[in-house]
Design an enzyme around this catalytic site. Sequence first.
Site, PDB file in Angstrom:
ATOM      1  N   GLU A 144      -3.251  -4.657  -3.112  1.00  0.00           N
ATOM      2  CA  GLU A 144      -3.454  -5.326  -4.338  1.00  0.00           C
ATOM      3  C   GLU A 144      -3.710  -5.029  -5.407  1.00  0.00           C
ATOM      4  OE1 GLU A 144      -4.602  -4.907  -1.604  1.00  0.00           O
ATOM      5  OE2 GLU A 144      -6.130  -5.939  -0.461  1.00  0.00           O
TER       6      GLU A 144
ATOM      7  N   ASN B 241       0.981  -1.175  -0.089  1.00  0.00           N
ATOM      8  CA  ASN B 241       0.136   0.411  -0.123  1.00  0.00           C
ATOM      9  C   ASN B 241       0.357   0.952   0.056  1.00  0.00           C
ATOM     10  OD1 ASN B 241       0.278  -0.708   2.701  1.00  0.00           O
ATOM     11  ND2 ASN B 241      -1.322   0.561   3.575  1.00  0.00           N
ATOM     12  N   ILE B 242       0.188   1.986  -1.078  1.00  0.00           N
ATOM     13  CA  ILE B 242       1.156   3.847  -0.871  1.00  0.00           C
ATOM     14  C   ILE B 242      -0.045   4.209  -0.043  1.00  0.00           C
ATOM     15  CG2 ILE B 242       2.723   4.841  -2.481  1.00  0.00           C
ATOM     16  CD1 ILE B 242       2.728   2.185  -4.247  1.00  0.00           C
ATOM     17  N   GLU B 243       0.356   5.325   0.820  1.00  0.00           N
ATOM     18  CA  GLU B 243      -0.541   5.918   0.924  1.00  0.00           C
ATOM     19  C   GLU B 243       0.295   7.493   0.841  1.00  0.00           C
ATOM     20  OE1 GLU B 243      -1.419   5.267   5.626  1.00  0.00           O
ATOM     21  OE2 GLU B 243      -2.479   4.040   4.530  1.00  0.00           O
TER      22      GLU B 243
ATOM     23  N   CYS C  93     -10.411  -4.891   0.443  1.00  0.00           N
ATOM     24  CA  CYS C  93     -11.299  -3.601  -0.456  1.00  0.00           C
ATOM     25  C   CYS C  93     -12.467  -3.493  -1.407  1.00  0.00           C
ATOM     26  CB  CYS C  93     -10.894  -2.258   0.045  1.00  0.00           C
ATOM     27  SG  CYS C  93     -10.870  -1.830  -1.545  1.00  0.00           S
TER      28      CYS C  93
ATOM     29  N   CYS D 192      -4.183   0.703  -2.826  1.00  0.00           N
ATOM     30  CA  CYS D 192      -3.779  -0.583  -1.448  1.00  0.00           C
ATOM     31  C   CYS D 192      -2.753  -1.613  -2.612  1.00  0.00           C
ATOM     32  CB  CYS D 192      -5.124  -1.291  -2.089  1.00  0.00           C
ATOM     33  SG  CYS D 192      -6.854  -0.380  -0.965  1.00  0.00           S
TER      34      CYS D 192
ATOM     35  N   CYS E 219     -10.674  -3.364  -5.014  1.00  0.00           N
ATOM     36  CA  CYS E 219      -9.467  -4.201  -5.607  1.00  0.00           C
ATOM     37  C   CYS E 219     -10.206  -5.106  -5.503  1.00  0.00           C
ATOM     38  CB  CYS E 219      -8.825  -4.168  -3.990  1.00  0.00           C
ATOM     39  SG  CYS E 219      -7.603  -3.567  -3.290  1.00  0.00           S
TER      40      CYS E 219
HETATM   41  N1  THU Z   1      -4.935  -1.507   2.639  1.00  0.00           N
HETATM   42  C1  THU Z   1      -4.794  -2.196   1.280  1.00  0.00           C
HETATM   43  O1  THU Z   1      -3.531  -2.355   0.964  1.00  0.00           O
HETATM   44  N2  THU Z   1      -5.772  -3.426   1.471  1.00  0.00           N
HETATM   45  C2  THU Z   1      -6.418  -4.089   1.740  1.00  0.00           C
HETATM   46  O2  THU Z   1      -6.945  -5.058   1.688  1.00  0.00           O
HETATM   47  C3  THU Z   1      -6.958  -3.311   2.700  1.00  0.00           C
HETATM   48  C4  THU Z   1      -6.589  -2.013   2.617  1.00  0.00           C
HETATM   49  C5  THU Z   1      -4.546  -0.231   2.801  1.00  0.00           C
HETATM   50  C6  THU Z   1      -5.226   0.922   2.774  1.00  0.00           C
HETATM   51  C7  THU Z   1      -4.448   1.800   3.309  1.00  0.00           C
HETATM   52  O3  THU Z   1      -3.058   2.539   3.012  1.00  0.00           O
HETATM   53  C8  THU Z   1      -4.466   1.000   4.762  1.00  0.00           C
HETATM   54  O4  THU Z   1      -4.723  -0.113   4.112  1.00  0.00           O
HETATM   55  C9  THU Z   1      -5.618   1.737   5.721  1.00  0.00           C
HETATM   56  O5  THU Z   1      -6.917   1.812   5.340  1.00  0.00           O
END
Ligand code: THU
Length: 147
Positions: free
Chosen positions: A55, A42-44, A91, A53, A94
């Site tokens: 995935e 995941n890259i915020e 989510c 996300c 995804c």
């Molecule tokens: N996130 C994912 O990368 N994949 C998931 O299946 C659920 C959520 C990440 C998004 C965000 O950076 C962090 O988790 C919190 O939601």
Amino acid sequence: MTDRELIRAAFEARKMSYSPYSGFQVGAALLAENGKIYTGCNIENAAYTPTNCAERTAFFKAVSEGVRGFQKIAVVGGRKDAKRLAYCAPCGVCRQVMREFCEEKTFRILLAVSEEEYREYRLEELLPESFGPDNLTIHAPEQKEAL
Ligand code: THU
């Protein structure tokens, strides 16, 4: 490619997670039909909504290299300080991206908490009654008449 190897790759990818805002680190490893693994984290973002996300990072890496057929994906996630992970389900966004490129009945989604402990789902279980590419081309008879 064993499930265990794919899960290990997801744990490796999780180490690259850029998640300073949520502190929730996710890693994914996607096995393509050609046998290659595409990993993602995941890259915020400071503006929050551009966050991607793990995935989708994996899928977009593969698709951007011309790969569109997939066998399975392993996902691991949890707070960075967690002693023990909980199962991290993809989510809705995804799931919809998976629906674009994966066979609903055969694509396997492995949610792991360790290399040995994981739950397995098919895409159709996680996204029932979904909307996909076919919906844009297949019409009900009454719709056909109207076209
Ligand atoms: N996130 C994912 O990368 N994949 C998931 O299946 C659920 C959520 C990440 C998004 C965000 O950076 C962090 O988790 C919190 O939601």
